[in-house]
Write an enzyme that holds these catalytic residues in place. Structure first.
Site, PDB file in Angstrom:
ATOM      1  CG  HIS A  56      -1.900   1.069   1.327  1.00 23.84           C
ATOM      2  ND1 HIS A  56      -2.057   1.843   2.453  1.00 23.84           N
ATOM      3  CD2 HIS A  56      -2.816   1.515   0.441  1.00 23.84           C
ATOM      4  CE1 HIS A  56      -3.029   2.714   2.254  1.00 23.84           C
ATOM      5  NE2 HIS A  56      -3.512   2.535   1.037  1.00 23.84           N
ATOM      6  CD  GLU A  85      -3.187   2.356  -3.172  1.00 18.60           C
ATOM      7  OE1 GLU A  85      -4.104   3.173  -3.257  1.00 18.60           O
ATOM      8  OE2 GLU A  85      -2.210   2.528  -2.395  1.00 18.60           O
ATOM      9  CG  ASP A 117      -2.909   7.177  -2.965  1.00 20.14           C
ATOM     10  OD1 ASP A 117      -3.930   6.504  -3.133  1.00 20.14           O
ATOM     11  OD2 ASP A 117      -2.154   7.049  -1.971  1.00 20.14           O
ATOM     12  CG  HIS A 154      -3.419   9.797   0.520  1.00 21.05           C
ATOM     13  ND1 HIS A 154      -4.204  10.511   1.398  1.00 21.05           N
ATOM     14  CD2 HIS A 154      -4.026   8.591   0.383  1.00 21.05           C
ATOM     15  CE1 HIS A 154      -5.231   9.767   1.771  1.00 21.05           C
ATOM     16  NE2 HIS A 154      -5.150   8.595   1.175  1.00 21.05           N
ATOM     17  CD  GLU A 177      -6.997   5.616  -4.175  1.00 21.65           C
ATOM     18  OE1 GLU A 177      -6.277   5.003  -3.375  1.00 21.65           O
ATOM     19  OE2 GLU A 177      -7.895   6.414  -3.823  1.00 21.65           O
TER      20      GLU A 177
END
Ligand code: G3P
Ligand code: MG
Length: 240
Positions: free
Chosen positions: A10, A37, A39, A52, A112
């Site tokens: 993450h 993953e 952002d 993020h 993301e």
């Protein structure tokens, strides 16, 4: 139904490195993770960068919005010191730099799309356009349905997933409308019946952010296809 890796680091390196940086990717890689993953948000000039929060201040010691700065300015900012002194000077990376790192190291990407409020369509389109040029079948995801619709228009062949905290009652209609291949949700809000229904609908199912081995095992037993974790030191890439 889930042609992707099952264990994702993450924000790059979970809790072991400053989130959404190349150092985080290197950390996840060092722990054996070959899937990640992260952002992605737009800088003022429309260039996708890893971030993020729409406001600076938590991970970068600067004021204002991410979209107040050009990508080249963000690249000069220190996204590592907040986490630990040894990461001082670790820059805010461009999405293009991160994609190049992942491709060079064989790391699969769940990208993301994290639009600042008001920039949903622009972010979805820009990130999908960039992702659509990449090899390795990355998976786009977003909480923003506007961003996902724009992503679909910009790069129809690039797979997308719909992100939720709790999965709402009308998840299937939303998923069909957007043409997504998977649902991503908060594992704390997922029940077995919903997990089974998502699988029965032929969709993939990923849970975030799972930080104990016991919980990961129970989710996989429920039919969850993949998880992302902050504890890359506890949850091994071969856990599933
Ligand atoms: O993509 C899953 C997860 O990252 C969503 O929550 O806030 O960590 O981006 P957040
Ligand atoms: Mg995320």
């Amino acid at each position: 139904m889930w042609p992707y890796p099952t264990m994702l680091a993450h924000r790059g390196g979970g809790t072991l490195a400053p989130e959404n940086t190349i150092a985080a990717l290197a950390c996840g890689f060092a722990y054996g993770f070959r899937a990640v993953e992260f952002d992605v948000m737009l800088a003022r000039d429309g260039v996708p960068v890893l971030m993020h929060d729409p406001y600076l201040g938590r991970t970068v010691a600067a004021a204002g919005h991410v979209f107040d700065y050009a990508a080249a300015e963000l690249q000069q900012m220190d996204a590592g010191s907040w986490f630990a002194a040894r990461f001082a000077g670790e820059p805010v990376p461009l999405f293009a730099e991160v994609a190049a790192f992942c491709q060079a190291h064989g790391i699969w990407m769940n990208i993301e799309i994290k639009p600042a409020p008001g920039f949903e369509a622009a972010t979805g389109a820009a990130v999908a356009s960039a992702a659509g040029r990449l090899a390795g079948a990355p998976l786009l995801s977003s909480f923003s349905e506007t961003a996902l619709a724009a992503a679909a228009a910009a790069a129809p062949a690039t797979a997308r997933a719909l992100l939720f905290d709790a999965v709402p009652a009308d998840w299937l209609a939303r998923a069909r409308r957007l043409g997504v291949v998977a649902i991503h949700c908060n594992h704390k809000r997922l029940d077995g019946a919903t997990a089974a229904a998502i699988k029965d609908a032929g969709l993939g199912l990923l849970c975030y952010t799972v930080n104990t081995v016991a919980r990961a095992r129970s989710l996989f037993a429920m039919g969850v296809d993949a998880i992302c974790t902050d504890r890359i030191d506890l949850l091994t890439p071969d856990l599933a």
